[in-house]
Design a protein around this motif. Structure first.
Motif, PDB file in Angstrom:
ATOM      1  N   VAL A 138     -27.594  15.741   3.842  1.00 53.03           N
ATOM      2  CA  VAL A 138     -27.854  16.813   2.874  1.00 53.03           C
ATOM      3  C   VAL A 138     -27.554  18.175   3.496  1.00 53.03           C
ATOM      4  O   VAL A 138     -27.021  19.066   2.837  1.00 53.03           O
ATOM      5  CB  VAL A 138     -29.305  16.731   2.350  1.00 53.03           C
ATOM      6  CG1 VAL A 138     -29.665  17.938   1.508  1.00 53.03           C
ATOM      7  CG2 VAL A 138     -29.493  15.447   1.542  1.00 53.03           C
ATOM      8  N   ASN A 197     -24.033  17.586   1.178  1.00 48.91           N
ATOM      9  CA  ASN A 197     -23.913  16.419   0.307  1.00 48.91           C
ATOM     10  C   ASN A 197     -25.167  16.234  -0.545  1.00 48.91           C
ATOM     11  O   ASN A 197     -26.222  16.777  -0.248  1.00 48.91           O
ATOM     12  CB  ASN A 197     -23.711  15.152   1.168  1.00 48.91           C
ATOM     13  CG  ASN A 197     -22.439  15.238   1.975  1.00 48.91           C
ATOM     14  OD1 ASN A 197     -21.353  15.372   1.441  1.00 48.91           O
ATOM     15  ND2 ASN A 197     -22.591  15.190   3.292  1.00 48.91           N
ATOM     16  N   LYS A 198     -25.006  15.480  -1.595  1.00 44.39           N
ATOM     17  CA  LYS A 198     -26.143  15.126  -2.463  1.00 44.39           C
ATOM     18  C   LYS A 198     -26.417  13.644  -2.312  1.00 44.39           C
ATOM     19  O   LYS A 198     -25.481  12.830  -2.301  1.00 44.39           O
ATOM     20  CB  LYS A 198     -25.811  15.409  -3.932  1.00 44.39           C
ATOM     21  CG  LYS A 198     -25.813  16.863  -4.265  1.00 44.39           C
ATOM     22  CD  LYS A 198     -26.879  17.090  -5.288  1.00 44.39           C
ATOM     23  CE  LYS A 198     -26.870  18.522  -5.756  1.00 44.39           C
ATOM     24  NZ  LYS A 198     -28.188  19.050  -5.817  1.00 44.39           N
ATOM     25  N   ARG A 199     -27.690  13.310  -2.203  1.00 47.01           N
ATOM     26  CA  ARG A 199     -28.050  11.889  -2.127  1.00 47.01           C
ATOM     27  C   ARG A 199     -27.968  11.278  -3.519  1.00 47.01           C
ATOM     28  O   ARG A 199     -28.206  11.955  -4.521  1.00 47.01           O
ATOM     29  CB  ARG A 199     -29.477  11.732  -1.575  1.00 47.01           C
ATOM     30  CG  ARG A 199     -29.631  12.287  -0.182  1.00 47.01           C
ATOM     31  CD  ARG A 199     -31.000  12.096   0.393  1.00 47.01           C
ATOM     32  NE  ARG A 199     -32.018  12.691  -0.458  1.00 47.01           N
ATOM     33  CZ  ARG A 199     -33.313  12.406  -0.409  1.00 47.01           C
ATOM     34  NH1 ARG A 199     -33.763  11.538   0.479  1.00 47.01           N
ATOM     35  NH2 ARG A 199     -34.174  12.982  -1.193  1.00 47.01           N
TER      36      ARG A 199
END
Length: 150
Positions: free
Chosen positions: A142, A146-148
């Motif tokens: 993250v 980035n996005k989980r």
């Protein structure tokens, strides 16, 4: 699935609150004692390593470091190998607080682990290390933007 993270959060917030109250007279508020301890234990650490070690964002670390420096508990020195880096060192005043902070930590550990056998403490420690390692991967993912996908 059991929600252990709520309990971990409650424990962390309670201990942080206790420490903030007890360390207020030392000008160590808002969890700054954690930074001071790590700097005392790793003299010459750079901010980025501290951020990674504590799993916090850069802005939060910058504010804490600035306050520790303002209160003359740490100093920053130029890194001769990389001019962008500032090495963080505890001052004499910071080093004098270190044993008190460690005593508080040891006391909190003894309270938290009251009634646990040595075996249970070892199992809990290993399990929490595993949880920390698992979370570290997501934190880094993250942190890199980035996005989980949940």
């Amino acid at each position: 699935m059991k929600d252990i993270l709520r309990n971990i959060g409650v424990i962390a917030r309670a201990l942080d609150s206790i420490s903030n109250i007890e360390f207020k007279e030392l000008n160590l508020s808002k969890g700054q004692f954690v930074y001071l301890v790590r700097i005392c234990e790793h003299p010459g650490i750079i901010q980025e390593k501290l951020v990674d070690m504590l799993k916090i964002d850069r802005a939060t670390a910058s504010r804490a470091i600035k306050n520790l420096e303002k209160n003359e508990l740490i100093t920053k020195q130029q890194d001769n190998n990389n001019k962008k880096n500032k090495l963080l060192f505890p001052t004499k005043k910071g080093l004098e607080l270190y044993p008190l902070i460690i005593r508080e930590n040891e006391y909190s550990n003894s309270v938290a682990l009251k009634g646990f056998s040595e075996s249970e403490i070892n199992i809990l420690s290993e399990a929490l290390d595993k949880v920390k390692d698992n979370i570290a991967d997501d934190w880094l993912y993250v942190k890199k933007g980035n996005k989980r996908n949940y």
